[in-house]
Design a protein around this motif. Structure first.
Motif, short mmCIF file in Angstrom:
data_model
loop_
_atom_site.label_atom_id
_atom_site.label_comp_id
_atom_site.label_asym_id
_atom_site.label_seq_id
_atom_site.Cartn_x
_atom_site.Cartn_y
_atom_site.Cartn_z
N GLN A 344 26.96 -8.71 13.43
CA GLN A 344 26.95 -9.76 14.44
C GLN A 344 28.36 -10.22 14.81
O GLN A 344 28.57 -10.77 15.89
CB GLN A 344 26.12 -10.95 13.96
CG GLN A 344 26.71 -11.76 12.82
CD GLN A 344 26.12 -13.15 12.78
OE1 GLN A 344 25.73 -13.70 13.80
NE2 GLN A 344 26.05 -13.75 11.59
N ARG A 347 29.51 -8.80 18.10
CA ARG A 347 28.69 -9.08 19.28
C ARG A 347 29.57 -9.26 20.53
O ARG A 347 29.31 -8.70 21.58
CB ARG A 347 27.88 -10.35 19.00
CG ARG A 347 26.95 -10.81 20.07
CD ARG A 347 25.85 -9.81 20.28
NE ARG A 347 25.91 -9.39 21.66
CZ ARG A 347 24.87 -9.00 22.38
NH1 ARG A 347 23.68 -8.94 21.81
NH2 ARG A 347 25.00 -8.65 23.61
N ILE A 370 22.12 -5.11 16.63
CA ILE A 370 22.97 -6.08 15.94
C ILE A 370 22.27 -6.55 14.67
O ILE A 370 21.10 -6.90 14.71
CB ILE A 370 23.22 -7.31 16.85
CG1 ILE A 370 23.75 -6.89 18.22
CG2 ILE A 370 24.15 -8.31 16.15
CD1 ILE A 370 25.17 -6.43 18.24
N TYR A 371 23.00 -6.53 13.59
CA TYR A 371 22.39 -7.04 12.35
C TYR A 371 23.22 -8.20 11.83
O TYR A 371 24.42 -8.29 12.05
CB TYR A 371 22.29 -5.93 11.29
CG TYR A 371 23.63 -5.42 10.83
CD1 TYR A 371 24.28 -4.43 11.53
CD2 TYR A 371 24.26 -5.96 9.71
CE1 TYR A 371 25.54 -3.98 11.14
CE2 TYR A 371 25.50 -5.52 9.30
CZ TYR A 371 26.13 -4.52 10.02
OH TYR A 371 27.37 -4.09 9.63
N GLN A 372 22.52 -9.09 11.12
CA GLN A 372 23.18 -10.27 10.55
C GLN A 372 23.78 -9.93 9.19
O GLN A 372 23.39 -8.97 8.54
CB GLN A 372 22.17 -11.40 10.37
CG GLN A 372 21.48 -11.80 11.66
CD GLN A 372 22.42 -12.48 12.63
OE1 GLN A 372 23.10 -13.43 12.26
NE2 GLN A 372 22.44 -12.02 13.86
N GLU A 441 17.92 -8.53 12.65
CA GLU A 441 18.47 -9.78 13.19
C GLU A 441 18.31 -10.96 12.23
O GLU A 441 18.76 -12.06 12.53
CB GLU A 441 17.84 -10.11 14.55
CG GLU A 441 16.36 -10.33 14.54
CD GLU A 441 15.56 -9.05 14.79
OE1 GLU A 441 16.11 -7.94 14.60
OE2 GLU A 441 14.39 -9.17 15.17
#
Length: 577
Positions: A344, A347, A370-372, A441
């Motif tokens: 993220q 981003r 997108i990954y957290q 996410e």
RNA sequence: GGGCGCGUAGCCUAGUCUGGAUAGGGCACCGGGUUCCUAACCCGGCGGUCGAGGGUUCAAAUCCCUCCGCGCCCGCCA
């Protein structure tokens, strides 16, 4: 079924498009059926009360070969599939497609999945590994769905981080500043992986440079030199060496890359220069007083105070994002679908990249997954310098240790090599599953006990169920096809449920690939394993008589379906546990 | 401050795109199950104001608005 509904609705004065009907039809089933159809939307037009409409339609829709019966429940129609036919069709398909059961047809478009791309400065911590696991699983899902995939690892051998590694290792350890040497001495480990060895001075070096301008200037000079195309030769060698160590760990997780793309190559082949030329003559290009070039990108959704994207420094050199444009142009030449797996924190970089592509008239865009972050329970991201990072190799070592204990506790008949093989499979399966099970996410808080869980919704649970199927087939001396069966004999409720779960795999694969939702595969693996366990407890296989061959076929189908699912997840399928 | 993401039982999580029946799992906890194909399992129980409020709708975890909390980003770094 769609035709029948279309006709039926038209007859009661509530005609609707097939697409509307298809959207309402729930093929996952409701509480009392294999498919459900809510009628609220059609009530008004029909002039009937909801239950009356349901009853009327249920009466008119005759059961077909696929549908056993149609019932009215309140304002819903429920369809019950013909179990014998469903069983027949599902088992035949599983055996016919075998390793490709669940897979789709080649869609004819080529895709590139870029993932991981971690700077080669030291070992992976598990925050970074989330990228690799999501990316690798996505590549597998896309391939299964029918899209040929090339995976790429973008190696940054150009920036400050690479220069720092070069700077410290280009002098003998005896000449290192004491602060950095202190971080290394006493840590010499014979046979140590190259990422751990070469990466060890990195955090101390990074800290040292913040307080020693003269050293920082040397590193800056290295960056300049690299930009000019004269990187010291050991820079790439060092990066490669550290990268090799990092990749060893990923290989244990079943993760390999088709291609490595080196950032500096785009400088050498002139494509960065070509991108810069296009950017300088772009619609919103502006030149700063010191000669730097920027794109005034206010209209692309960038933060209000920094809409100006600098693409070329005052000294004429390029920036990361500029090189990334060159990289992506190269992807578009070869691939119709371009997917980037990004943390993220990248981003905004993605938004910037899109803006620059737009500026040079490139209509195509990457898809971003997108990954957290994975955080630690004390709060905050994993930090190498703060000491809060959980290293992948450490996690794997713990997992193997724990798995070994589990194996030894339940099996006394195995030789040590077999124990190790199983422990490795279980450990890596647990780690992969634990990371992939959560939607990308969502943030993840790392807890040792969760990551090392072998029970419940875990990789080992799925593996164990798979091993059960293998074991039954071994005892039945039915390890190879053919598997003759009689669908009419497979009428136990848990058998029917099991068949229904197996029948779902193709839809799950399509869904995971279309939405980039790889966690759906993890959920499915658990559902299938769980239902197989229910079947296993409720239905005798080897001890049955008339049903025995047919039930063996069901077990063989589970071995195939669950095995295919484990492959999709990149989780090893042990034949014994 | 702005942009993006997230918020579902004590804890973790699915479902949110495309609104539809009693919100589906797991951990923990309580109670059962192994002379029988591997108990890393199975069965039952307990536990939910789907962050809060408003709106749209026959119908909202799902769509819209406002707010709250948490995370990330806002470099001539990568």
């Amino acid at each position: 079924m769609l035709d029948a509904l279309t006709t039926g609705l038209a007859e009661v004065g509530a005609p609707a498009d097939r697409s509307v009907i298809a959207a309402q039809l729930n093929l996952e089933g409701g509480p009392q059926g294999d498919a459900a159809f809510p009628l609220h939307r059609f009530v008004a037009a029909s002039g009937l009360s909801p239950p009356a409409l349901a009853a009327r339609l249920a009466g008119e829709l005759r059961a077909g070969p696929e549908v056993d019966h149609v019932t009215a429940d309140g304002a819903y129609l429920n369809f019950r599939a013909n179990s014998v036919r469903l069983t027949e069709r599902t088992l035949r398909l599983v055996f016919a497609r075998a390793g490709r059961y669940g897979h789709g047809d080649d869609a004819g478009i080529a895709a590139c999945v870029e993932h991981t791309s971690a700077n080669p400065t030291g070992p992976f911590h598990i925050g970074r590994v989330r990228n690799a696991i999501i990316g690798d699983t996505l590549a597998r899902a896309l391939r299964a769905a029918g899209t040929p995939v090339t995976t790429q690892y973008y190696v940054d051998d150009m920036g400050r981080q690479a220069a720092m590694v070069t700077w410290i290792w280009s002098k003998p350890v005896s000449e290192w500043p004491p602060e950095i040497r202190a971080a290394v001495e006493g840590f010499e480990v014979p046979g140590e992986k190259t990422d751990a060895h070469r990466g060890r001075p990195y955090p101390a070096t990074s800290a040292y440079l913040k307080t020693h301008p003269e050293a920082a200037a040397e590193v800056a000079a290295l960056v300049q030199q690299t930009e000019a195309g004269n990187a010291p030769p050991q820079q790439r060698e060092l990066a490669q060496s550290i990268l090799d160590g990092m990749l060893e760990s990923l290989v244990r997780l079943g993760i390999r890359f088709d291609e490595f793309v080196w950032e500096s190559d785009f400088l050498k082949d002139g494509s960065v220069d070509r991108v810069l030329a296009r950017l300088r003559s772009a619609p919103h290009a502006v030149q700063e007083s010191n000669g730097a070039w920027a794109i005034e990108a206010a209209s692309y959704g960038l933060p209000k105070e920094s809409t100006r994207v600098v693409v070329q420094r005052g000294d004429g050199t390029s920036l990361y994002v500029t090189r990334d444009v060159a990289y992506h142009l190269s992807k578009f030449v070869r691939f119709q679908r371009v997917v980037d797996v990004l943390g993220q924190d990248h981003r905004l970089h993605a938004v910037t990249l899109d803006a620059l592509l737009s500026e040079i008239g490139e209509p195509r865009r990457p898809e971003y997954v997108i990954y957290q972050d994975i955080t630690v329970p004390e709060g905050g991201r994993m930090s190498t310098r703060g000491g809060s990072a959980v290293w992948l190799d450490h996690l794997l070592a713990e997992a193997v240790e724990r798995a070994r204990k589990e194996v030894l506790a339940r099996r006394e008949d195995l030789d040590p090599a077999e124990v190790e093989r199983i422990a490795e499979a279980v450990a890596t399966g647990a780690v992969r599953y634990h990371i992939v099970r959560v939607a990308s996410e969502k943030p993840v808080v790392f807890r040792w006990d969760d990551a090392l869980s072998f029970e419940g919704r875990s990789g080992p649970f799925c593996q164990y169920s798979f091993v059960r199927a293998v074991s039954v087939l071994r005892k039945a001396e039915a390890e190879n096809p053919p598997y003759p069966f009689d669908s009419a004999r497979l009428n136990h409720p848990e058998e029917a449920n099991l068949i229904r779960v197996m029948a779902r795999l193709p839809r799950v694969v399509q869904y995971a690939a279309r939405r980039n939702h790889v966690h759906a595969l993890a959920g499915y693996a658990h559902d299938l394993a769980e239902q197989f366990n229910r079947f296993y407890h409720a239905v005798p296989v080897l001890r049955s008589v008339e049903e025995r061959p047919s039930r063996i076929a069901v077990v063989a189908a589970v071995r195939q379906t669950l095995g295919n699912t484990l492959d999709l997840l990149g989780i090893a399928r042990p034949d014994s546990m």
